[in-house]
Enzyme design. Structure first.
Site, PDB file in Angstrom:
ATOM      1  N   LYS A   1      39.947  75.152 -11.760  1.00  0.00           N
ATOM      2  CA  LYS A   1      39.929  76.624 -11.653  1.00  0.00           C
ATOM      3  C   LYS A   1      40.277  77.137 -13.045  1.00  0.00           C
ATOM      4  CE  LYS A   1      42.223  79.858 -11.523  1.00  0.00           C
ATOM      5  NZ  LYS A   1      42.168  80.728 -12.729  1.00  0.00           N
TER       6      LYS A   1
ATOM      7  N   GLU B   1      52.211  72.105 -18.029  1.00  0.00           N
ATOM      8  CA  GLU B   1      52.328  72.329 -19.482  1.00  0.00           C
ATOM      9  C   GLU B   1      52.519  73.820 -19.655  1.00  0.00           C
ATOM     10  OE1 GLU B   1      52.525  69.905 -21.465  1.00  0.00           O
ATOM     11  OE2 GLU B   1      51.556  68.261 -20.402  1.00  0.00           O
TER      12      GLU B   1
ATOM     13  N   CYS C   1      50.535  77.152 -27.694  1.00  0.00           N
ATOM     14  CA  CYS C   1      51.877  76.863 -27.172  1.00  0.00           C
ATOM     15  C   CYS C   1      52.708  76.045 -28.160  1.00  0.00           C
ATOM     16  CB  CYS C   1      51.773  76.155 -25.832  1.00  0.00           C
ATOM     17  SG  CYS C   1      50.718  74.735 -25.928  1.00  0.00           S
TER      18      CYS C   1
ATOM     19  N   GLU D   1      58.608  83.724 -26.533  1.00  0.00           N
ATOM     20  CA  GLU D   1      57.378  83.269 -27.174  1.00  0.00           C
ATOM     21  C   GLU D   1      56.515  84.466 -27.570  1.00  0.00           C
ATOM     22  OE1 GLU D   1      54.734  81.284 -24.444  1.00  0.00           O
ATOM     23  OE2 GLU D   1      54.138  79.867 -25.985  1.00  0.00           O
TER      24      GLU D   1
HETATM   25  P1  NAD Z   1      48.803  82.313 -17.197  1.00  0.00           P
HETATM   26  O1  NAD Z   1      49.908  81.518 -16.665  1.00  0.00           O
HETATM   27  O2  NAD Z   1      48.728  83.761 -16.896  1.00  0.00           O
HETATM   28  O3  NAD Z   1      47.386  81.701 -16.745  1.00  0.00           O
HETATM   29  C1  NAD Z   1      47.093  80.319 -16.744  1.00  0.00           C
HETATM   30  C2  NAD Z   1      46.153  80.013 -15.581  1.00  0.00           C
HETATM   31  O4  NAD Z   1      46.794  80.354 -14.375  1.00  0.00           O
HETATM   32  C3  NAD Z   1      44.844  80.799 -15.593  1.00  0.00           C
HETATM   33  O5  NAD Z   1      43.823  79.981 -15.066  1.00  0.00           O
HETATM   34  C4  NAD Z   1      45.128  81.946 -14.655  1.00  0.00           C
HETATM   35  O6  NAD Z   1      43.948  82.457 -14.074  1.00  0.00           O
HETATM   36  C5  NAD Z   1      45.983  81.252 -13.607  1.00  0.00           C
HETATM   37  N1  NAD Z   1      46.880  82.150 -12.882  1.00  0.00           N
HETATM   38  C6  NAD Z   1      47.521  83.248 -13.362  1.00  0.00           C
HETATM   39  N2  NAD Z   1      48.265  83.801 -12.384  1.00  0.00           N
HETATM   40  C7  NAD Z   1      48.092  83.041 -11.271  1.00  0.00           C
HETATM   41  C8  NAD Z   1      48.595  83.098  -9.938  1.00  0.00           C
HETATM   42  N3  NAD Z   1      49.444  84.047  -9.567  1.00  0.00           N
HETATM   43  N4  NAD Z   1      48.216  82.145  -9.073  1.00  0.00           N
HETATM   44  C9  NAD Z   1      47.363  81.164  -9.438  1.00  0.00           C
HETATM   45  N5  NAD Z   1      46.840  81.057 -10.683  1.00  0.00           N
HETATM   46  C10 NAD Z   1      47.202  81.985 -11.595  1.00  0.00           C
HETATM   47  O7  NAD Z   1      48.897  82.034 -18.740  1.00  0.00           O
HETATM   48  P2  NAD Z   1      47.912  82.529 -19.846  1.00  0.00           P
HETATM   49  O8  NAD Z   1      48.230  83.947 -20.182  1.00  0.00           O
HETATM   50  O9  NAD Z   1      46.533  82.213 -19.458  1.00  0.00           O
HETATM   51  O10 NAD Z   1      48.349  81.561 -21.088  1.00  0.00           O
HETATM   52  C11 NAD Z   1      49.429  81.856 -21.887  1.00  0.00           C
HETATM   53  C12 NAD Z   1      50.622  80.987 -21.580  1.00  0.00           C
HETATM   54  O11 NAD Z   1      50.256  79.637 -21.348  1.00  0.00           O
HETATM   55  C13 NAD Z   1      51.598  80.934 -22.734  1.00  0.00           C
HETATM   56  O12 NAD Z   1      52.897  81.134 -22.248  1.00  0.00           O
HETATM   57  C14 NAD Z   1      51.477  79.529 -23.304  1.00  0.00           C
HETATM   58  O13 NAD Z   1      52.597  79.009 -23.906  1.00  0.00           O
HETATM   59  C15 NAD Z   1      51.065  78.754 -22.123  1.00  0.00           C
HETATM   60  N6  NAD Z   1      50.259  77.603 -22.576  1.00  0.00           N
HETATM   61  C16 NAD Z   1      50.836  76.378 -22.576  1.00  0.00           C
HETATM   62  C17 NAD Z   1      50.134  75.274 -23.026  1.00  0.00           C
HETATM   63  C18 NAD Z   1      50.754  73.901 -23.012  1.00  0.00           C
HETATM   64  O14 NAD Z   1      50.054  72.931 -23.145  1.00  0.00           O
HETATM   65  N7  NAD Z   1      52.048  73.758 -22.847  1.00  0.00           N
HETATM   66  C19 NAD Z   1      48.823  75.430 -23.469  1.00  0.00           C
HETATM   67  C20 NAD Z   1      48.256  76.691 -23.442  1.00  0.00           C
HETATM   68  C21 NAD Z   1      48.990  77.786 -22.983  1.00  0.00           C
END
Ligand code: NAD
Length: 505
Positions: free
Chosen positions: A197, A272, A306, A403
């Site tokens: 997804k 992650e 990240c 962050e």
């Molecule tokens: P996010 O958590 O909003 O979204 C990530 C994924 O989760 C997306 O596919 C989104 O559609 C889905 N999602 C969001 N809300 C959801 C819910 N309520 N239920 C189910 N799925 C849901 O994060 P983002 O804004 O896309 O990314 C930014 C964050 O991700 C930053 O904090 C960053 O540090 C972190 N990140 C971490 C890594 C790592 O490897 N550690 C890599 C990339 C990003």
């Protein structure tokens, strides 16, 4: 053409024209892959170029029933896929990687058009993403078990590693290709089907690599991509007991939520999550090396990474010279549309990220930080944040506490080693950290004391398929890449063969 929320003369129509030229028209059809069929969906969602705000494509909006079909298809495919020899699965993964490299330019364009990153970084992401498929293609053959010296006479103790079953991946928009292949390569190599997804901001990249998976011979149901509303799709995916493992990359806030949902059917979960990386520069180090490391660790992926250095601690003796050299490098960064090969920094993919950057800059300046920004002649859209260096940052400022996920660098002075270790560890996050020093003893001490899952010593570049990528504390659970990444998709089975001394009748 609809312009979402803003109008930017800069780069109008650029992404749409680029996508029109793609030879692989199937890459922009926007159909989901479920049970071996390409699903156009009754409803469609728009994909936006974050640089211009223009609609550039539309994709299927799948619903909960579609996700149910995907879970059933994945379960159906499991037995045949796990039954293949690991070398056969590996050959399919290798062929998928070759196809990605063959179509690297088109995939990179998709990434830049929907995510915004500079095209050179997008090309690098395709190679990086294909690297996981190649690496796990071989690692699948090394899922060794164990033979344990027995504690019971006449018995033999075996431990086997077996694929866990249907797996799910929920992925972010900042690496729309590599965050999928890093998970899928390990899952498929282990013998598990995976349902992805992707983030709604970047569905085209995910759907394009699904086309290549099918072309490479990944069987029906083994790799599926379901696009649509995150909550509507994740509810059936996580509540269904047939989904045995979840791998999530994204924010800590959403990670906690998904961990709670997964607990109801006791799934194996790897997360992650966010980072808040300290980048520690001691005054014994070569200043050019430290500045070029800080530039790479802060501004890659336009800061939407990240691993990004979020708190740059510089020892007092080097502080003024470091800030001056760093400010010079920041001023030279070029900002613009990612398709322009001359730029270093693209737009923020989400308006909320740009807003958070501005809030952190305003907060820091109001509390006494000094700001230096890159120069920019053209007026850009509101998703752009000019790369900014904030010096004299203190722990009371927002940027030192949370962050950023954008091109804003915070520099903080420190005096002693003990002090900087305590300040660097004073965070709920524990993903990555950086140490710049010429003292081997000090580097060894800090590598022991810093509470982070990954550390770069005198380097800003350390990720890749063979390393265990993951964080401590609230930055996550489990690891991706390396042999530890394969284990996330496997169950251990202990078997005790008893009564071996008895003769068959
Ligand atoms: P996010 O958590 O909003 O979204 C990530 C994924 O989760 C997306 O596919 C989104 O559609 C889905 N999602 C969001 N809300 C959801 C819910 N309520 N239920 C189910 N799925 C849901 O994060 P983002 O804004 O896309 O990314 C930014 C964050 O991700 C930053 O904090 C960053 O540090 C972190 N990140 C971490 C890594 C790592 O490897 N550690 C890599 C990339 C990003």
């Amino acid at each position: 053409m609809t312009i979402h929320g803003f109008r930017s003369a800069h780069s109008a129509g650029l992404a749409a024209r680029c996508l029109e030229k793609l030879k692989r028209r199937d890459f922009v059809e926007g159909a989901a892959l479920i049970d071996g069929c390409w699903i156009a969906g009754q409803q469609r969602d728009m994909v936006i170029d974050p640089a211009s705000g223009e609609e550039i494509a539309d994709v299927a909006r799948c619903n909960a029933a579609d996700m149910g079909l995907a879970i059933a298809a994945a379960e159906q495919s499991f037995s045949a896929w796990r039954g293949l020899l690991p070398a056969r699965r590996g050959a399919i993964l290798k062929s998928w990687a070759s196809l990605m490299l063959h179509h690297s330019e088109e995939l990179a364009m998709l990434v830049t058009c929907e995510q915004g990153k500079p095209i050179t970084e997008a090309r690098h992401e395709i190679a990086y993403g294909a690297g996981f498929l190649e690496w796990f293609a071989a690692e699948g053959e090394r899922a060794y078990g164990e033979t344990i010296p027995s504690h019971k006479s006449g018995s033999l103790l075996h431990v086997r590693m077996q694929p866990i079953g249907v797996t799910a991946a929920i992925t972010p928009w900042n690496f729309p290709v590599a965050m999928i292949t890093r998970k899928a390569a390990a899952a498929l190599a282990a013998g598990c089907p995976m349902i992805v997804k992707p983030a709604p901001e970047t569905p085209l990249s995910a759907l394009a690599i699904a086309r290549l998976a099918e072309q490479a011979g990944v069987p029906r149901g083994v790799f599926q991509v379901v696009v649509g509303d995150p909550i509507e799709l994740s509810v059936p995916l996580l509540s269904d007991p047939r989904t045995r493992a979840l791998s999530f990359t994204g924010s800590t806030e959403v990670g906690r939520l998904l961990l709670g949902e997964s607990a109801k059917s006791v799934k194996k979960v790897s997360l992650e999550l966010g980072g808040h990386a300290p980048f520690v520069v001691f005054d014994d180090v070569n200043i050019e090396k430290a500045v070029s490391g800080a530039m790479a660790a802060k501004f890659a992926t336009s800061g939407q990474d990240c691993l990004a250095a979020n708190r740059i601690y510089v020892q007092r003796g080097l502080y003024n010279a470091f800030v001056e050299a760093f400010a010079g490098a920041v001023r030279r960064l070029k900002v613009g549309h990612g398709l322009d090969p001359a730029i270093d920094i693209g737009p923020m993919t989400k308006a909320s990220v740009a807003k958070k950057c501005r809030l952190q800059i305003d907060d820091a300046v109001a509390k006494g930080a000094q700001a230096v920004s890159a120069k920019q002649d053209e007026s850009l859209g509101p998703n752009f944040v000019l790369p900014t260096l904030l010096s004299d940052v203190t722990e009371g400022m927002l940027i030192a506490q949370e962050e950023t996920f954008g091109p804003v660098a915070a520099v903080l002075p420190f005096d002693t080693e003990e002090e900087v270790v305590a300040r660097a560890n004073a965070s709920e996050m524990g993903l990555a950290g950086y140490i710049y020093t010429d003292s081997l003893r000090r580097a060894l001490r800090l590598s022991e004391q810093l509470e982070y899952g990954m550390l770069g010593v005198n380097t800003a570049s350390f990720t890749g398929p063979p390393i265990p990528f993951g964080g401590w504390k609230q930055s996550g659970l489990g690891r991706e890449g390396s042999r530890h990444g394969l284990a996330e998709y496997m169950e251990l089975k202990y078997v005790c063969f008893g009564d071996l001394a008895a003769r068959e009748r």
